[in-house]
Design a protein around this motif. Structure first.
Motif, PDB file in Angstrom:
ATOM      1  N   UNK A  30       0.846  -1.192   0.000  1.00 43.04           N
ATOM      2  CA  UNK A  30       0.000   0.000   0.000  1.00 43.04           C
ATOM      3  C   UNK A  30       0.882   1.242   0.000  1.00 43.04           C
ATOM      4  N   UNK A  31       0.279   2.356  -0.357  1.00 41.83           N
ATOM      5  CA  UNK A  31       0.994   3.626  -0.394  1.00 41.83           C
ATOM      6  C   UNK A  31       0.755   4.320  -1.713  1.00 41.83           C
ATOM      7  N   UNK A  32       1.549   5.344  -1.944  1.00 41.40           N
ATOM      8  CA  UNK A  32       1.463   6.061  -3.221  1.00 41.40           C
ATOM      9  C   UNK A  32       2.015   5.152  -4.321  1.00 41.40           C
ATOM     10  N   UNK A  33       1.815   5.554  -5.543  1.00 37.37           N
ATOM     11  CA  UNK A  33       2.326   4.795  -6.681  1.00 37.37           C
ATOM     12  C   UNK A  33       3.824   4.547  -6.525  1.00 37.37           C
ATOM     13  N   UNK A  34       4.576   5.572  -6.187  1.00 37.95           N
ATOM     14  CA  UNK A  34       6.028   5.437  -6.056  1.00 37.95           C
ATOM     15  C   UNK A  34       6.407   4.568  -4.863  1.00 37.95           C
TER      16      UNK A  34
END
Length: 138
Positions: free
Chosen positions: A111-115
């Motif tokens: 999980x998290x931002x795209x980067x």
């Protein structure tokens, strides 16, 4: 002659990467396939991460280990590339000389931002590449 089967949960990430790296670094008489216990959809983050290393997995299909067995595929080694709980569910393949387990995080859980997700996938990818190289060096 080495015939490797990389097994993971869905054949959507770790097994696909391991198969690609193994077939790149292996000798002519060595090959690998990958399959999942419950095949899913190819992980788009894995496709992107492998493209960074020069692999095009975009047209790969996920495969089921039970279908490979029914089709008569034979392997010298089975390597599970999933967490410990899923590794226990892996079926036994007759005639396999060695079973091995590489504990790797499941990219579908990141999980998290795209980067941030890409960074986590890259870490798994690089770990798989190192494991494959070490396996072939033995």
């Amino acid at each position: 002659m080495l015939r490797i089967l990389f097994v993971c949960s869905h054949n959507s990430a770790r097994g696909q990467m391991a198969e690609a790296f193994f077939n790149k670094y292996a000798h002519e008489d060595e090959s690998a396939e990958s399959a999942g216990i419950e095949p899913g959809e190819l992980n788009p983050y894995v496709v992107r991460a492998m493209a960074e290393k020069g692999f095009d997995l975009s047209n790969n299909q996920t495969k089921c280990i039970f279908e490979l067995y029914k089709e008569g595929h034979h392997f010298t080694h089975v390597i599970s590339v999933c967490d410990e709980t899923v590794a226990e569910q892996c079926p036994v393949f007759p005639g396999v000389m060695k079973n091995e387990h590489w504990s790797l995080k499941d990219p579908s859980t990141f999980v998290g931002s795209d980067e941030e997700i890409m960074e986590q996938v890259r870490a798994v990818r690089d770990s798989i590449e190192e494991n494959v190289k070490a396996f072939l060096a033995d």
